[in-house]
Design an enzyme around this catalytic site. Structure first.
Site, PDB file in Angstrom:
ATOM      1  N   CYS A   1       0.826  -1.211   0.000  1.00 25.62           N
ATOM      2  CA  CYS A   1       0.000   0.000   0.000  1.00 25.62           C
ATOM      3  C   CYS A   1       0.859   1.259   0.000  1.00 25.62           C
ATOM      4  CB  CYS A   1      -0.985   0.038   1.153  1.00 25.62           C
ATOM      5  SG  CYS A   1      -2.240   1.299   0.813  1.00 25.62           S
TER       6      CYS A   1
ATOM      7  N   CYS B   1      -5.710   1.968  -4.120  1.00 27.29           N
ATOM      8  CA  CYS B   1      -5.177   2.641  -2.938  1.00 27.29           C
ATOM      9  C   CYS B   1      -6.152   3.744  -2.533  1.00 27.29           C
ATOM     10  CB  CYS B   1      -3.806   3.224  -3.284  1.00 27.29           C
ATOM     11  SG  CYS B   1      -2.962   3.826  -1.838  1.00 27.29           S
TER      12      CYS B   1
HETATM   13  C1  LIG Z   1      -0.912  -0.002   7.073  1.00 25.44           C
HETATM   14  C2  LIG Z   1      -1.385  -0.774   5.872  1.00 25.44           C
HETATM   15  C3  LIG Z   1      -2.362  -0.223   5.056  1.00 25.44           C
HETATM   16  C4  LIG Z   1      -2.811  -0.904   3.945  1.00 25.44           C
HETATM   17  N1  LIG Z   1      -3.813  -0.354   3.203  1.00 25.44           N
HETATM   18  C5  LIG Z   1      -4.332  -1.048   2.179  1.00 25.44           C
HETATM   19  C6  LIG Z   1      -5.457  -0.543   1.464  1.00 25.44           C
HETATM   20  O1  LIG Z   1      -5.966   0.535   1.771  1.00 25.44           O
HETATM   21  N2  LIG Z   1      -5.958  -1.280   0.446  1.00 25.44           N
HETATM   22  C7  LIG Z   1      -5.432  -2.491   0.107  1.00 25.44           C
HETATM   23  O2  LIG Z   1      -5.968  -3.125  -0.794  1.00 25.44           O
HETATM   24  N3  LIG Z   1      -4.347  -2.987   0.745  1.00 25.44           N
HETATM   25  C8  LIG Z   1      -3.785  -2.309   1.771  1.00 25.44           C
HETATM   26  N4  LIG Z   1      -2.722  -2.816   2.462  1.00 25.44           N
HETATM   27  C9  LIG Z   1      -1.965  -3.958   1.906  1.00 25.44           C
HETATM   28  C10 LIG Z   1      -2.578  -5.332   2.139  1.00 25.44           C
HETATM   29  O3  LIG Z   1      -2.874  -5.529   3.493  1.00 25.44           O
HETATM   30  C11 LIG Z   1      -1.607  -6.388   1.636  1.00 25.44           C
HETATM   31  O4  LIG Z   1      -1.243  -6.083   0.308  1.00 25.44           O
HETATM   32  C12 LIG Z   1      -2.211  -7.781   1.674  1.00 25.44           C
HETATM   33  O5  LIG Z   1      -2.482  -8.147   2.995  1.00 25.44           O
HETATM   34  C13 LIG Z   1      -1.279  -8.787   1.003  1.00 25.44           C
HETATM   35  O6  LIG Z   1      -1.745 -10.080   1.171  1.00 25.44           O
HETATM   36  P1  LIG Z   1      -0.714 -11.307   1.266  1.00 25.44           P
HETATM   37  O7  LIG Z   1      -1.543 -12.521   1.492  1.00 25.44           O
HETATM   38  O8  LIG Z   1       0.218 -11.270   0.140  1.00 25.44           O
HETATM   39  O9  LIG Z   1       0.143 -10.996   2.570  1.00 25.44           O
HETATM   40  P2  LIG Z   1      -0.371 -11.052   4.105  1.00 25.44           P
HETATM   41  O10 LIG Z   1      -1.834 -10.712   4.167  1.00 25.44           O
HETATM   42  O11 LIG Z   1       0.579 -10.188   4.855  1.00 25.44           O
HETATM   43  O12 LIG Z   1      -0.220 -12.554   4.518  1.00 25.44           O
HETATM   44  C14 LIG Z   1       0.987 -13.293   4.448  1.00 25.44           C
HETATM   45  C15 LIG Z   1       0.785 -14.562   5.266  1.00 25.44           C
HETATM   46  O13 LIG Z   1       1.897 -15.447   5.024  1.00 25.44           O
HETATM   47  C16 LIG Z   1       2.256 -16.032   6.253  1.00 25.44           C
HETATM   48  N5  LIG Z   1       3.645 -16.484   6.208  1.00 25.44           N
HETATM   49  C17 LIG Z   1       4.777 -15.743   6.345  1.00 25.44           C
HETATM   50  N6  LIG Z   1       5.854 -16.532   6.304  1.00 25.44           N
HETATM   51  C18 LIG Z   1       5.412 -17.809   6.126  1.00 25.44           C
HETATM   52  C19 LIG Z   1       6.066 -19.078   6.000  1.00 25.44           C
HETATM   53  N7  LIG Z   1       7.389 -19.183   6.099  1.00 25.44           N
HETATM   54  N8  LIG Z   1       5.296 -20.165   5.800  1.00 25.44           N
HETATM   55  C20 LIG Z   1       3.943 -20.061   5.701  1.00 25.44           C
HETATM   56  N9  LIG Z   1       3.277 -18.884   5.840  1.00 25.44           N
HETATM   57  C21 LIG Z   1       4.012 -17.781   6.040  1.00 25.44           C
HETATM   58  C22 LIG Z   1       2.030 -14.909   7.278  1.00 25.44           C
HETATM   59  O14 LIG Z   1       1.906 -15.426   8.598  1.00 25.44           O
HETATM   60  C23 LIG Z   1       0.742 -14.296   6.769  1.00 25.44           C
HETATM   61  O15 LIG Z   1      -0.404 -14.891   7.320  1.00 25.44           O
HETATM   62  C24 LIG Z   1      -2.258  -2.175   3.613  1.00 25.44           C
HETATM   63  C25 LIG Z   1      -1.288  -2.739   4.443  1.00 25.44           C
HETATM   64  C26 LIG Z   1      -0.848  -2.053   5.565  1.00 25.44           C
HETATM   65  C27 LIG Z   1       0.183  -2.673   6.474  1.00 25.44           C
END
Ligand SMILES: Cc1cc2nc3c(=O)[nH]c(=O)nc-3n(C[C@H](O)[C@H](O)[C@H](O)COP(=O)(O)OP(=O)(O)OC[C@H]3O[C@@H](n4cnc5c(N)ncnc54)[C@H](O)[C@@H]3O)c2cc1C
Length: 408
Positions: A164, A344
């Site tokens: 983000c 965003c």
């Molecule tokens: C402050 C903030 C504001 C944001 N605002 C927005 C917004 O307004 N709009 C929007 O769309 N997005 C926003 N985002 C971004 C959004 O939250 C992320 O892009 C999204 O969560 C990504 O999803 P993901 O599954 O890739 O990662 P995550 O949701 O972070 O999940 C990753 C997962 O992988 C697991 N993992 C890590 N290592 C391992 C391992 N070795 N083995 C197995 N599992 C593992 C973790 O425990 C976690 O559960 C924001 C994020 C933040 C921090």
């Protein structure tokens, strides 16, 4: 003897992207055996942390038990993936040994490198140093904003890519809005130190954002990277690069410091055969299939596709991965293509949002046919009430309302 840890599809990571992909696959084929490798007991709706930092959202509503988020008939393997053996079709884990798969989906998010800034980690949550990028710290941001009546408030943004990309400046706008409403803005000097050279990566949104920078009297410093913090003495150091590339270290005093640290792929991904030269899982950006291993897909923050790393992107990517993986396994052509959609919601004031929606190369991809550069109340209501509901009840459940890319 049959291996008990063999699945049609193994997903590494039970965050936004991993759960959405599992739900979308389960919806399309109930007979598949699917497992999610995920060590954490809690799942987070991170996009609301910006609102938590402005006193506009209850932090407890951003956290749910992982067990309640894993889709029905999907096996949760509570372990961390450690290494990949793609030629053997297996993932090794820390406590459950090797997990075998027909197809692998990598969705383990990115690493926020809290230790990359000297002195930061030990002072987080005290001495006026905070970050909306952590569940336990976002409420502290709001506490600091409410308590600050005069002084210097500094907001930082590290080099790209980060999740983000708008979130560092969203914290600035919402804090300034509060101080403006309280009649305190003239007493507080606000600074935005951005390691990059532009306010926002999609040019159409820069002018409307600059109007808020002007309104809030915020001071912009581009090419200015936070490198060290001394919490007890409330000092921060920045490396500032000039046009010739010369770097000067400057010292700043602060009363409040909102930090967004550098971000990168997790170490176990960087060190694996799945990574590209930047450390991210090396995928074709339109099919999300791995460039080298055809039975591996990736989505979410960890994949190499050059989209905005957002939950909004993961929502669209889940459909792409589900359909392309199933097409590939049926020896059909992969026809569901990703256009780079990410979104965003730029919280420029309490009650109004500029909803930036764009794809590869900054192409505007608005969902609704009106000017997306205008701050709107309807966008605020969408962000505060609509999107969290869509996240928990649609995205994580395989209900793909508006989740298809427009070109598919
Ligand atoms: C402050 C903030 C504001 C944001 N605002 C927005 C917004 O307004 N709009 C929007 O769309 N997005 C926003 N985002 C971004 C959004 O939250 C992320 O892009 C999204 O969560 C990504 O999803 P993901 O599954 O890739 O990662 P995550 O949701 O972070 O999940 C990753 C997962 O992988 C697991 N993992 C890590 N290592 C391992 C391992 N070795 N083995 C197995 N599992 C593992 C973790 O425990 C976690 O559960 C924001 C994020 C933040 C921090």
């Amino acid at each position: 003897m049959a291996n008990t840890h063999t699945y049609d599809i193994v997903i590494v990571g039970g965050g936004s992207a991993g759960i959405a992909a599992a739900a979308s696959l389960r919806k399309r084929n109930a007979r598949l055996s699917i497992a999610i490798i995920e060590p954490a007991t809690k799942h987070y709706y991170q996009p609301a942390w910006t609102l938590v930092g402005a006193g506009e959202f209850d932090i407890t509503k951003t956290e749910r038990n992982m067990a309640d988020c894993i889709p029905k008939n999907v096996t949760w393997l509570q372990a961390a993936a450690t290494t990949f053996e793609p030629e053997q079709n297996l993932v090794n884990t820390d406590i459950l040994g090797a997990i075998h798969y027909q197809y692998l989906i990598v969705a383990c998010g990115l690493k926020i490198d809290w230790l990359a800034i000297k002195g930061l980690y030990e002072t987080l949550g005290k001495n006026g140093v905070t970050s909306n990028y952590r569940f336990d710290l976002a409420p502290y941001t709001w506490q600091l904003v409410q308590n600050l009546k005069t002084g210097v408030a500094i907001f930082t943004q590290p080099p790209m890519p980060i999740k983000c990309a708008g979130a560092p400046q969203k914290a600035l706008y919402l804090s300034c809005y509060h101080w403006e409403q309280e009649g305190l803005l003239a007493n507080i000097r606000t600074e935005f130190h951005n390691a990059g050279g532009v306010l926002f990566g999609v040019k159409e949104y820069v002018a409307p954002l600059m109007e808020y920078i002007t309104r809030y009297h915020a001071h912009l410093s581009f090419n200015s990277t936070l490198v060290e913090v001394d919490g007890p003495n409330k000092k921060a150091w920045f490396d500032v690069k000039d046009e010739q590339g010369n770097v000067t270290r400057i010292e700043k005093s602060f009363d409040m410091l909102h930090v967004v640290p550098p971000q990168c792929a997790p170490d176990f991904i960087k060190q694996s055969a799945l990574a590209n030269s930047g450390g991210w899982v090396d995928v074709n950006q339109t099919t999300l299939q791995h460039n080298q291993f055809s039975n591996i897909f990736s989505l979410g923050d960890v994949c190499s596709s050059p989209n905005a790393k957002t939950a909004a992107a993961a929502r669209k990517q889940a459909v792409i991965v589900a359909e392309n993986l199933l097409a590939h396994s049926a020896k059909q052509e992969m026809t569901t293509l990703y256009n780079g959609y990410g979104s965003c919601p730029l919280t420029v004031e309490k009650g109004k949002i500029i909803l930036a929606e764009f794809g590869f190369d900054g192409k505007l991809l608005p969902t609704l046919p009106w000017d997306s550069t205008i701050p709107r109340k309807s966008n605020w209501l969408l962000k505060k009430y609509g999107l969290p509901w869509i996240y928990w009840n649609c995205m994580l459940k395989g209900r793909e309302w508006l989740a298809r890319c427009k070109n598919t």
